[in-house]
Scaffold this active site. Structure first.
Site, PDB file in Angstrom:
ATOM      1  N   THR A 133       1.365  -2.676   3.102  1.00  0.00           N
ATOM      2  CA  THR A 133       2.026  -1.578   2.392  1.00  0.00           C
ATOM      3  C   THR A 133       1.655  -0.224   2.992  1.00  0.00           C
ATOM      4  OG1 THR A 133       1.885  -0.360   0.294  1.00  0.00           O
ATOM      5  CG2 THR A 133       0.102  -1.844   0.746  1.00  0.00           C
ATOM      6  N   ASP A 134       2.501   0.759   2.767  1.00  0.00           N
ATOM      7  CA  ASP A 134       2.174   2.126   3.212  1.00  0.00           C
ATOM      8  C   ASP A 134       1.070   2.745   2.349  1.00  0.00           C
ATOM      9  OD1 ASP A 134       3.664   2.530   0.874  1.00  0.00           O
ATOM     10  OD2 ASP A 134       5.119   3.888   1.773  1.00  0.00           O
ATOM     11  N   GLU A 135       0.768   2.096   1.204  1.00  0.00           N
ATOM     12  CA  GLU A 135      -0.220   2.692   0.294  1.00  0.00           C
ATOM     13  C   GLU A 135      -1.623   2.714   0.897  1.00  0.00           C
ATOM     14  OE1 GLU A 135       0.214   1.807  -3.825  1.00  0.00           O
ATOM     15  OE2 GLU A 135       2.315   1.259  -3.601  1.00  0.00           O
ATOM     16  N   TYR A 159      -5.574  -1.525  -5.723  1.00  0.00           N
ATOM     17  CA  TYR A 159      -4.565  -2.317  -4.997  1.00  0.00           C
ATOM     18  C   TYR A 159      -4.554  -1.935  -3.523  1.00  0.00           C
ATOM     19  CZ  TYR A 159       0.062  -3.272  -3.025  1.00  0.00           C
ATOM     20  OH  TYR A 159       1.092  -3.641  -2.188  1.00  0.00           O
ATOM     21  N   LYS A 163      -5.557  -4.198  -0.163  1.00  0.00           N
ATOM     22  CA  LYS A 163      -4.619  -4.463   0.949  1.00  0.00           C
ATOM     23  C   LYS A 163      -5.207  -3.928   2.258  1.00  0.00           C
ATOM     24  CE  LYS A 163      -0.981  -6.014   0.913  1.00  0.00           C
ATOM     25  NZ  LYS A 163      -0.499  -7.422   1.048  1.00  0.00           N
TER      26      LYS A 163
END
Ligand code: NAD
Ligand code: TYD
Length: 360
Positions: A133-135, A159, A163
Site C-alpha cells: 500500500t502507499d500508506e 496497519y 505492511k
C-alpha cells in the site's frame, strides 16, 4: 503449473482471481483464512470452475503452504492476504502483526524452501508478488510531490507499520536469499466486493438505509483513488514483465478529498437510486470525530510503471464509481449477507451514539 493467490476471497484478491480466470488459461489456487473480510461468495462465479481451487487456511501455516506449492507446482505467488482496515488496526493492532508480519514471514519461508528445490529454469521463472500500500510512505503536505518508489518509509498507523514490516521482509528475502520478488505499493482501491467498513461501500450502504454518512474530521484529507480492475491489471503486468527485486507504485492519478468522494457518490446514487423524498443523499453527510493519527494526504507518482511497463488506469473516477454503485445496487443480497452480527457490532462501536458532531 498454477498461481497461488493469498487473500483471494477478500476485496482485491477476489477481483484479481475473477479477472485472471476470465482472461487466462492458467489455474489458480486461492488460500484464504476467511476472516470477517473474506467471503467465499466473492468467488461464487468461479465456484464450479475446474481451474480454480479455494483452500481455507492461514498463510502462517507453513506445512499447508508448502503442500499447496508442491502439489500444484506453483510458479507464482500473489500475496494479498492481510488485515487491511486502518480503523481496526487502531482498536486492535495485534491481529495486524500476526497476519501481516508473522504471516508474511512464514509464507516467505515456506515459499523460499519450495523455490530452493526447483530446477534452475523454474527457479528463474518463479515470482513472488507482495501487494502493498502507499500508506507505508506516511503522509504528504499539500505541496509535497507524490510518493515515488524511492520515498522513505514513514508509516503512521499500526496497519501501515505492519505492511511496511512485511515489505521489508520481502526485500530481505530477495537480497539475502535471491527469492525473485516484486513489491507493489498501490493507492486506495474502490470497486465491487469491497467490505462495507471502507469509506465508499460504508457510505453507500448507509445512504441506502437512511443513515448518516460519517466524514472524519474536516473531510479534507486526500486519497488517490484507483478502480480495483485497474489495480489487478497492473499486478498482472508486473507479474509478466516487472523487473525482479523492483518496487512499483500504482496509482490512479486521481487525488480527491474524502468529502468530494462522498459528494460524488451521493450524486451517482441520486441518479441511479433516487431517494423516495426526491432530496439528495448529500443531506445525510455528517462530520464525526477524526481518526487518531489520520494521514492528511496520499498521492502516487506512477511514472515508473507507466514508462517501464506501459500500464495506466482505464477507468476515470466517475466511470469507476458508476460501475461500483451499479454493482452494489444489483447485489443488495450480498450486502445484506455480509452485514452480520460482527459487522453490526463494529459499526455500533465506530459510529454509535456520541460520534456524530454536525451536519454539512
Ligand atoms: P480485504 O481485507 O478485503 O481482504 C483480505 C483477505 O485476506 C480476506 O479475504 C481475509 O480473509 C484474508 N486473510 C486475512 N488474514 C489471513 C491469513 N492469516 N491467512 C489467509 N488469508 C487471510 O483486503 P483488500 O482491500 O482486498 O486488500 C488486499 C491487499 O491489498 C492487502 O494486502 C492490502 O494491504 C493491499 N492494499 C489494499 C488497498 C485498498 O485500498 N483496499 C490498497 C493498496 C493495497
Ligand atoms: P479507508 O477506506 O478506511 O481507507 P484508508 O484509511 O486506508 O485510506 O478510508 C479512506 C479515507 O476516508 C480515510 O481518509 C478515512 C476516511 N473515512 C471517513 O472519513 N469516514 C469513514 O467512516 C471511513 C471508514 C473512512
Amino acid at each position: 503449473m498454477a498461481i497461488l493467490v493469498t487473500g483471494g476471497a477478500g476485496f482485491i484478491g477476489s477481483n484479481f482471481v475473477l479477472d485472471w480466470l476470465a482472461e487466462r488459461e492458467e489455474e489458480v489456487v486461492t488460500l484464504d483464512l476467511l476472516t470477517y473480510a473474506g467471503n467465499p461468495e466473492n468467488l461464487a462465479p468461479v465456484a464450479e470452475n475446474p481451474r480454480h481451487l479455494l483452500v481455507v487456511g492461514d498463510i502462517a501455516d507453513e506445512m499447508l503452504v508448502g503442500r499447496l506449492l508442491r502439489e500444484h507446482q506453483i510458479r507464482a505467488v500473489i500475496h494479498f492476504a492481510a488485515e487491511s482496515h486502518v480503523d481496526r488496526s487502531i482498536v486492535g493492532p495485534e491481529a495486524f502483526i500476526q497476519t501481516n508480519v508473522v504471516g508474511t514471514f512464514r509464507l516467505l519461508r515456506a515459499v523460499l524452501s519450495y523455490w530452493q528445490e526447483l530446477p534452475l529454469e523454474k527457479r528463474q521463472a518463479f515470482r513472488f508478488v507482495q501487494v502493498s500500500t502507499d500508506e507505508v510512505y506516511g503522509t504528504l503536505g499539500p505541496e509535497d510531490p507524490p510518493f515515488r518508489e524511492s520515498t522513505p518509509y514513514a508509516p503512521n498507523s499500526p496497519y501501515a507499520a505492519s505492511k511496511a514490516a512485511a515489505d521489508h521482509l520481502v526485500r530481505a528475502f530477495h537480497r539475502t536469499y535471491g527469492l525473485p520478488t516484486l513489491t507493489t505499493n498501490c493507492s486506495n482501491n474502490y470497486g465491487p466486493r469491497q467490505f462495507p467498513e471502507k469509506l465508499i461501500p460504508l457510505c453507500l450502504t448507509r445512504a441506502l438505509s437512511g443513515e448518516t454518512l460519517p466524514i472524519y474530521g474536516d473531510g479534507q484529507q486526500i486519497r488517490d483513488w484507483l478502480y480495483v480492475g485497474d489495480h489487478c491489471a497492473a499486478i498482472r503486468r508486473i507479474l509478466d514483465a516487472g523487473r525482479v527485486g523492483e518496487v512499483y507504485n500504482i496509482g490512479g492519478c486521481n487525488e480527491q478529498t474524502n468529502l468530494a468522494v462522498v459528494q460524488q457518490l451521493c450524486a451517482v446514487l441520486d441518479l441511479l437510486r433516487p431517494r423516495a423524498d426526491g432530496r439528495s443523499y448529500r443531506e445525510q453527510i455528517a462530520f464525526v470525530a477524526d481518526r487518531p493519527g489520520h494521514d492528511r494526504r496520499y498521492a502516487i507518482d506512477a511514472t515508473k510503471i507507466r514508462e517501464e511497463l506501459g500500464w495506466q488506469p482505464r477507468e476515470t473516477f466517475l466511470s469507476g464509481l458508476k460501475k461500483t454503485v451499479a454493482w452494489y445496487l444489483e447485489n443488495e443480497e450480498w450486502l445484506h449477507r455480509v452485514q452480520s452480527g460482527a459487522y453490526r457490532e463494529w459499526v455500533e462501536r465506530q459510529y454509535g451514539e456520541g460520534r456524530i458532531e454536525k451536519k454539512e
